[in-house]
Design a protein around this motif. Structure first.
Motif, PDB file in Angstrom:
ATOM      1  N   LEU A  86     -48.345 -18.897 -42.419  1.00 29.21           N
ATOM      2  CA  LEU A  86     -48.487 -17.977 -41.292  1.00 29.21           C
ATOM      3  C   LEU A  86     -47.506 -18.271 -40.162  1.00 29.21           C
ATOM      4  CD1 LEU A  86     -50.001 -15.684 -39.868  1.00 29.21           C
ATOM      5  CD2 LEU A  86     -51.670 -17.376 -39.087  1.00 29.21           C
ATOM      6  N   LEU A  87     -47.335 -19.547 -39.820  1.00 25.82           N
ATOM      7  CA  LEU A  87     -46.449 -19.877 -38.704  1.00 25.82           C
ATOM      8  C   LEU A  87     -44.976 -19.677 -39.059  1.00 25.82           C
ATOM      9  CD1 LEU A  87     -46.339 -20.734 -35.793  1.00 25.82           C
ATOM     10  CD2 LEU A  87     -46.397 -23.129 -36.520  1.00 25.82           C
ATOM     11  N   ASP A  88     -44.630 -19.805 -40.330  1.00 22.83           N
ATOM     12  CA  ASP A  88     -43.261 -19.475 -40.753  1.00 22.83           C
ATOM     13  C   ASP A  88     -42.938 -18.031 -40.381  1.00 22.83           C
ATOM     14  OD1 ASP A  88     -43.141 -21.973 -41.858  1.00 22.83           O
ATOM     15  OD2 ASP A  88     -42.867 -21.315 -43.920  1.00 22.83           O
ATOM     16  N   PHE A  89     -43.947 -17.182 -40.458  1.00 28.09           N
ATOM     17  CA  PHE A  89     -43.815 -15.758 -40.135  1.00 28.09           C
ATOM     18  C   PHE A  89     -43.977 -15.512 -38.635  1.00 28.09           C
ATOM     19  CE2 PHE A  89     -45.976 -11.742 -39.275  1.00 28.09           C
ATOM     20  CZ  PHE A  89     -45.236 -10.810 -39.973  1.00 28.09           C
ATOM     21  N   ALA A  90     -45.030 -16.081 -38.070  1.00 28.55           N
ATOM     22  CA  ALA A  90     -45.389 -15.782 -36.679  1.00 28.55           C
ATOM     23  C   ALA A  90     -44.453 -16.436 -35.668  1.00 28.55           C
ATOM     24  CB  ALA A  90     -46.831 -16.224 -36.413  1.00 28.55           C
ATOM     25  N   VAL A  92     -36.844 -19.739 -43.377  1.00 26.27           N
ATOM     26  CA  VAL A  92     -37.690 -20.680 -42.648  1.00 26.27           C
ATOM     27  C   VAL A  92     -38.409 -21.612 -43.631  1.00 26.27           C
ATOM     28  CG1 VAL A  92     -39.592 -20.908 -41.009  1.00 26.27           C
ATOM     29  CG2 VAL A  92     -38.036 -18.939 -40.855  1.00 26.27           C
ATOM     30  N   ASP A  93     -38.344 -22.910 -43.331  1.00 26.34           N
ATOM     31  CA  ASP A  93     -39.114 -23.887 -44.099  1.00 26.34           C
ATOM     32  C   ASP A  93     -38.694 -23.852 -45.583  1.00 26.34           C
ATOM     33  OD1 ASP A  93     -41.074 -25.766 -44.714  1.00 26.34           O
ATOM     34  OD2 ASP A  93     -42.760 -24.570 -44.050  1.00 26.34           O
ATOM     35  N   THR A 126     -42.134 -25.924 -40.563  1.00 22.94           N
ATOM     36  CA  THR A 126     -42.650 -24.681 -40.006  1.00 22.94           C
ATOM     37  C   THR A 126     -42.204 -24.403 -38.574  1.00 22.94           C
ATOM     38  OG1 THR A 126     -44.592 -24.802 -41.432  1.00 22.94           O
ATOM     39  CG2 THR A 126     -44.768 -23.427 -39.491  1.00 22.94           C
ATOM     40  N   VAL A 127     -42.390 -25.358 -37.670  1.00 25.11           N
ATOM     41  CA  VAL A 127     -42.059 -25.139 -36.264  1.00 25.11           C
ATOM     42  C   VAL A 127     -40.560 -24.960 -36.053  1.00 25.11           C
ATOM     43  CG1 VAL A 127     -42.206 -26.154 -33.949  1.00 25.11           C
ATOM     44  CG2 VAL A 127     -44.127 -26.361 -35.504  1.00 25.11           C
TER      45      VAL A 127
END
Length: 286
Positions: free
Chosen positions: A24-28, A128-129, A244-245
């Motif tokens: 989710l955080l990869d997207f958000a 991402v990631d 992720t971040v």
């Protein structure tokens, strides 16, 4: 950023991929950064990015149990790829995607082909990631620098080696960085240490993984930019980020490069986020 967009402040068109069990955080994270960015923070009508979500179905379930809604299907996205300036690919459950050669891998490859066929337009691909593994499998990272979540350094190296052997292509240097940018669109200038887009750790050695030859970063003053069509993948900017971040950091870099440094810094302030910068490699060949 193109001269036309600088004059008109038209939103940069972004496509963010989704897949089942993605992080989710990869997207958000990137979404939060891009949707905050405005050409003029006193005018909410000057948003810098217009974002579209593409998914395998209307609803996509993330690894965290949150359901997201796609705007368009992958079939439609393939037809409309030329419309998008930026493709953002989140990671998560990457092994399943690689094993089944599932989307978004074919979309990623198609996007690189669009750029190679039309190098006059500036396009960017951000992985991402663990999404860096999708790029590696498709051979997109050959001859470039790249990074990924630290737990997947070895896996990324293997995927890149397999792709290079399969295509008789160039090796990839897996680097231990927050994010790695290839084919940047701006002149690094005479003093790379003063460049706001590039973070230097003051190290003498390479950040490339052991056994990998570090790619050279030029700090010479360059008179001419390399023509886009002569660069890898038609000059498409390719960015991979770490965990992720790190996707937030890479997205702030994109705002700084495509809009302005001031806007990127304001977005980071609004998010109360401390921007950790990565590196730009081989932005210009000499």
């Amino acid at each position: 950023m193109s001269a036309i967009r600088e004059e008109t402040n038209e939103p940069i068109q972004v496509l963010i991929t989704m897949h089942d069990n993605m992080d989710l955080l990869d997207f958000a994270g990137p979404l939060e950064v891009l949707t905050h960015a405005q050409h003029d923070f006193n005018n909410p009508d000057t948003k810098a990015f217009d974002v579209t979500f593409v998914g395998p179905a209307e609803e996509v379930l993330t690894a965290q149990g949150v359901t997201l809604t796609a705007h368009i299907s992958y079939k439609e996205a393939h037809k409309r790829l030329k419309e998008f300036d930026l493709l953002v690919v989140p990671g998560g459950k990457a092994m399943d995607i690689l094993k089944n050669n599932a989307e978004p891998t074919s979309l990623v490859n198609a996007y690189s082909e669009v750029q190679a066929a039309d190098p006059g337009r500036e396009r960017t691909l951000l992985a991402v990631d663990t999404a860096a593994l999708f790029l590696a499998q498709q051979g997109i990272l050959q001859g470039m620098g790249a990074t990924v979540h630290p737990d997947y350094y070895i896996k990324l190296e293997k995927e890149c080696q397999d792709a290079a052997a399969r295509d008789m292509g160039e090796r990839t240097d897996v680097m231990e960085e927050r994010y790695v940018v290839n084919n940047a669109r701006f002149d690094l200038g005479e003093d790379i240490e003063e460049n706001p887009y590039v973070f230097k750790k003051g190290r003498k050695g390479s950040t490339a993984r052991k056994g990998s030859l570090a790619r050279r970063e030029s700090n010479a003053r360059h008179e001419n930019l390399v023509r886009r069509k002569s660069m890898k993948l038609g000059g498409m900017r390719v960015i991979t980020s770490g965990g992720t971040v790190s996707g937030i950091d890479a997205s702030l870099y994109l705002v700084s490069a495509l809009v302005s440094l001031d806007v990127a810094q304001e977005v980071a302030r609004l998010m109360q986020y401390e921007w950790v910068k990565g590196v730009v490699v081989d932005a210009i060949d000499v």
